[in-house]
Design a protein around this motif. Structure first.
Motif, PDB file in Angstrom:
ATOM      1  N   ALA A 226     -15.215  -3.996  -2.138  1.00  0.00           N
ATOM      2  CA  ALA A 226     -15.419  -4.669  -3.450  1.00  0.00           C
ATOM      3  C   ALA A 226     -14.319  -5.872  -3.590  1.00  0.00           C
ATOM      4  O   ALA A 226     -14.613  -6.949  -3.755  1.00  0.00           O
ATOM      5  N   VAL A 227     -13.228  -5.559  -3.043  1.00  0.00           N
ATOM      6  CA  VAL A 227     -12.179  -6.566  -3.023  1.00  0.00           C
ATOM      7  C   VAL A 227     -12.287  -7.717  -2.165  1.00  0.00           C
ATOM      8  O   VAL A 227     -12.298  -8.816  -2.384  1.00  0.00           O
TER       9      VAL A 227
ATOM     10  N   TYR B  51       0.735  -1.124  -0.015  1.00  0.00           N
ATOM     11  CA  TYR B  51      -0.168  -0.095   0.007  1.00  0.00           C
ATOM     12  C   TYR B  51       0.895   1.323   0.151  1.00  0.00           C
ATOM     13  O   TYR B  51       0.585   2.224  -0.568  1.00  0.00           O
ATOM     14  N   CYS B  52       1.893   1.207   0.758  1.00  0.00           N
ATOM     15  CA  CYS B  52       2.771   2.373   0.995  1.00  0.00           C
ATOM     16  C   CYS B  52       3.400   2.809  -0.543  1.00  0.00           C
ATOM     17  O   CYS B  52       3.770   3.907  -0.855  1.00  0.00           O
ATOM     18  N   GLY B  53       3.718   1.805  -1.501  1.00  0.00           N
ATOM     19  CA  GLY B  53       4.017   2.218  -2.759  1.00  0.00           C
ATOM     20  C   GLY B  53       2.987   2.202  -3.751  1.00  0.00           C
ATOM     21  O   GLY B  53       3.252   3.042  -4.850  1.00  0.00           O
ATOM     22  N   ALA B  54       2.034   1.784  -3.519  1.00  0.00           N
ATOM     23  CA  ALA B  54       0.869   1.570  -4.497  1.00  0.00           C
ATOM     24  C   ALA B  54      -0.458   2.088  -4.009  1.00  0.00           C
ATOM     25  O   ALA B  54      -1.331   1.225  -4.004  1.00  0.00           O
ATOM     26  N   PRO B  55      -0.570   3.002  -3.125  1.00  0.00           N
ATOM     27  CA  PRO B  55      -1.861   3.534  -2.607  1.00  0.00           C
ATOM     28  C   PRO B  55      -3.137   3.597  -3.663  1.00  0.00           C
ATOM     29  O   PRO B  55      -4.213   3.433  -2.999  1.00  0.00           O
ATOM     30  N   GLU B  56      -2.985   3.592  -4.819  1.00  0.00           N
ATOM     31  CA  GLU B  56      -3.933   3.982  -5.807  1.00  0.00           C
ATOM     32  C   GLU B  56      -4.476   2.366  -5.998  1.00  0.00           C
ATOM     33  O   GLU B  56      -5.566   2.268  -6.590  1.00  0.00           O
ATOM     34  N   SER B  57      -3.710   1.486  -5.848  1.00  0.00           N
ATOM     35  CA  SER B  57      -4.201   0.027  -5.910  1.00  0.00           C
ATOM     36  C   SER B  57      -4.472  -0.911  -4.831  1.00  0.00           C
ATOM     37  O   SER B  57      -3.715  -1.786  -4.543  1.00  0.00           O
ATOM     38  N   VAL B  58      -5.537  -0.388  -3.909  1.00  0.00           N
ATOM     39  CA  VAL B  58      -5.959  -0.985  -2.927  1.00  0.00           C
ATOM     40  C   VAL B  58      -6.053  -2.535  -3.335  1.00  0.00           C
ATOM     41  O   VAL B  58      -5.827  -3.418  -2.411  1.00  0.00           O
ATOM     42  N   GLN B  59      -6.510  -3.021  -4.160  1.00  0.00           N
ATOM     43  CA  GLN B  59      -6.783  -4.478  -4.710  1.00  0.00           C
ATOM     44  C   GLN B  59      -5.281  -5.061  -4.771  1.00  0.00           C
ATOM     45  O   GLN B  59      -5.112  -6.206  -4.346  1.00  0.00           O
ATOM     46  N   ALA B  60      -4.197  -4.469  -5.095  1.00  0.00           N
ATOM     47  CA  ALA B  60      -3.038  -4.951  -5.108  1.00  0.00           C
ATOM     48  C   ALA B  60      -2.226  -5.188  -3.713  1.00  0.00           C
ATOM     49  O   ALA B  60      -1.819  -6.197  -3.413  1.00  0.00           O
ATOM     50  N   ALA B  61      -2.758  -4.159  -2.956  1.00  0.00           N
ATOM     51  CA  ALA B  61      -2.310  -4.536  -1.485  1.00  0.00           C
ATOM     52  C   ALA B  61      -2.951  -5.651  -0.753  1.00  0.00           C
ATOM     53  O   ALA B  61      -2.319  -6.451  -0.047  1.00  0.00           O
ATOM     54  N   VAL B  62      -4.254  -5.822  -0.938  1.00  0.00           N
ATOM     55  CA  VAL B  62      -4.905  -6.913  -0.341  1.00  0.00           C
ATOM     56  C   VAL B  62      -4.168  -8.207  -0.914  1.00  0.00           C
ATOM     57  O   VAL B  62      -4.132  -9.155  -0.334  1.00  0.00           O
ATOM     58  N   ALA B  63      -4.121  -8.106  -2.375  1.00  0.00           N
ATOM     59  CA  ALA B  63      -3.656  -9.398  -2.998  1.00  0.00           C
ATOM     60  C   ALA B  63      -2.286  -9.780  -2.414  1.00  0.00           C
ATOM     61  O   ALA B  63      -1.672 -10.731  -2.238  1.00  0.00           O
TER      62      ALA B  63
END
Lengths: 260, 260, 260, 260
Positions: free
Chosen positions: D219-220, C79-91
């Protein structure tokens, strides 16, 4: 455990300098070594000599691109939903490089490295191959690195890789054993079971001293390059949206019909 | 849409042959080209000439390794929970290469490519730089590719990359504009705002004709290599478990204390 | 193979209706069933009765939140590197739910389901437990679902889950066998080896007819909820950047020192 | 920065107790609250009252399952290559929940929350809607939450969600504004532009006080449940291998033909 040392030897920097594996990034790496050397440096912690580099490059280039696969399709479908996150599309494609497609690389390397722990020639590779093949067949297990549904009776990539191995002096005990396993498997099965590209890679990686635990990592790094190529093509010439609409239609039409 | 064509031009194979971007994998790639050339081939669909390859290699090697970062830590924490899935640990590390750490690469390349659509020299790069810097500052937006919290007043990686650009003939309009932006930004801010490595990369990638939309992809592919190196180190010299126990302890000790 | 049927029975839609597992989403799901029922529906293809739902909810709630773990740290660093991609942080956080942290759930369920294929009571669970524990110990393998470094001599979550199992009629052959294994393991080891929460979950899931192959999926779905909670906290009260700076400093200070 | 506090308030444990958001996991959560309540607790840090829970459940159940989508296909293709890593297959499917499919949820919520910062009724929602729609149309931008290629002239899911909102008292200023935007957009475009499900979700989430920054997270989390269902179906009734062989054949046949 909480008090154990936290230490990395890979890289450090000060405001005017970055050092990676002991080399000054700006003066000894950029403009001095190429991407293949840098990849070797990152994995081995030292630069390769010429024959190591030639063998290593041959392994890496063979792993980059495998065409339309479940992995490149996962990348394309992910890109179609999140085009702003190229990194996520690459990651999605990497996630399918598991037991079915790349696992045989680790497993073959593990088999070889456990059979020949010290890279010393086997007295009788053929006898060892008979023992291994017989054991796998008795357990009805697939021998890793052997057999291919499409590239048969010979996997041309194994031939190409082993030619480089011969030229560079990496045609040693692991290659001989893997080769003997392929021949014995074909004999016992009574049908062509080629030494496939993952078997050949596993043998060469073992010759180079790469632990089986990280063999999959080589494939993952090379495939990351390949998947970027698929994203570039998907940008220019998309297929994901068309495919998903078609698949959705075909997969659910029985339910639409039931209702009418 | 459902009836659109589904077509890929990257690779095809028959049982005895694999063709990638028009080259025979076994006879024209393995043992013939190196990992840098293969990466170029996968992205551009053709082999590079010598100066292209030299410039491209310089960009790729600079992106491989950035030390202990949020990205390499995500890889190490993931490996610690799923050591059987090296591909997942690499993927986890790639997922953080988003707007904060790599986004400035795309953004800088976009700015350059939108300002100079046809790779034709600007009559007055300095004037254009003034216009751009003034506009970003008036919107209180960060100029992509400019400024670094640590590598200042100069980012030595930008210097190294531009030296290769000069030698190989890639020191053209995009580099000049990026350079002018850096100087103007420093002037207007009244403090050193170095042209950072992502700004330098963006300029060079633009010179090479790489669309800004895929610049992040180069970083992702190179970093995949880097992350495999971190996994290898985590295998030998782990830090993830120690770190997590320490962090858990520190982050929750206030709740333990409240209860006693 | 290419001509095989492509078919999904999960959902279909027309412009005015969406049907999921045979239920009309707008008229029979939204406002009619809750998230626990919907999750059961998605996994079993039918709605649960009251006792199934109560047991299922107990399993799901126990899996949501495990505090600061390697998994939640991977989410926070991403999340700290890609806060625009919440889905990626969960993944990223889900990717570490592998053999070390959740694998024992699958493995325990597999052991139980292979030992009792038909959910029929064992004549002598204690004897079977002796056999299993002896076999694992002779191979020096860890028994899945048994032992915990922290929650000992008793894992309170197992107790809580089994209480619900008793109330809802799911305290059957699998739970009895798992319980007997825990007792026998403690006896043979001569030190407390509690039946841990994954062992308890595995037993209850087996009682409910959930194949061991998907047990990890339950954990993954529940943890996705948990990881969103960690992202929310990281938004308000960040720790990732502080941690990474600290870790980078500690991990590389030996290299800084060598150079001075 | 390095010295900043590292603190999490979510959970803590001692050997005999686990506490999550202030509740004792074993005595106050397991067997006491259901999965919907637990999800609310994890996101809000407190338990919901009855009307909150009813509204929240309605939002979550609507997000679980969307049939065969690029996201569920990425999950299935990943599972086909790495069946041992169910967590990776779920993660791969989540990664495509980006700007194209779920981004409109965040964007619509952001638009609403920036327009009505304090959840106070607008004096004239219609006038504000005219202003917003006119502004988006003048910039030729898509209005988030408005329009659907398939569910038109009405998205039945929005209707269903708003019915629950009316019953539970969440039909407030955000819903009114979103509704007015949908009507005005239809008027200005001269063709049906329904208020779609993401627009309806955004309005209801705003009513519940959920910041737009985490809307995608809901959603995620819900979709993680849905993707486990697709993995279960892929286990029983696989489609990924068939699809990939077909797509590979179709996508590359022009290259096979050129060669003959």
């Amino acid at each position: 455990m909480k008090d154990a040392q936290v230490k990395s030897d890979i890289a450090w920097a000060n405001p005017s300098k970055v050092v990676v594996h002991g080399l000054d990034l700006c003066n000894e790496i950029v403009g001095k070594i190429d991407f293949g050397q840098m990849t070797f440096l990152q994995l081995f912690g030292r630069l390769p000599d010429a024959r190591e580099l030639r063998m290593f490059n041959a392994m890496m280039v063979i792993l980059v691109e495998h065409g339309i696969t479940p992995s490149s399709l996962a990348t394309r479908f992910t890109y179609c939903g999140a085009p702003e996150s190229v990194q996520a599309a690459v990651a999605a494609g990497l996630l399918g490089l598991g037991s079915v497609f790349v696992g045989s690389l680790d497993n073959a390397a593990k088999l070889l490295q456990e059979t020949i722990p010290a890279n010393t020639p086997l007295a009788d590779p053929k006898a060892k191959a008979v023992e291994i093949v017989t054991s796998y067949r008795s357990r009805k297990e697939i021998i890793p690195g052997i057999g291919h549904p499409f590239h048969k009776p010979i996997d041309p990539r194994s031939v190409a890789l082993f030619e480089v191995a011969k030229e560079t002096g990496y045609y040693g005990p692991y290659v001989e054993l893997m080769d003997a396993i392929g021949k014995e498997a074909t004999l016992q099965a009574g049908r062509p079971l080629p030494l496939n590209v993952t078997g050949a890679m596993a043998a060469v990686a073992s010759e180079m001293g790469i632990t089986w635990k990280i063999c999959r990592g080589l494939a993952v790094a090379a495939r990351a390059v390949g998947l970027v190529g698929h994203i570039l093509e998907e940008m220019r010439q998309p297929m994901a949206e068309t495919l998903y609409l078609r698949i959705e239609h075909e997969a659910t039409k029985h339910m639409h019909e039931e209702k009418t």
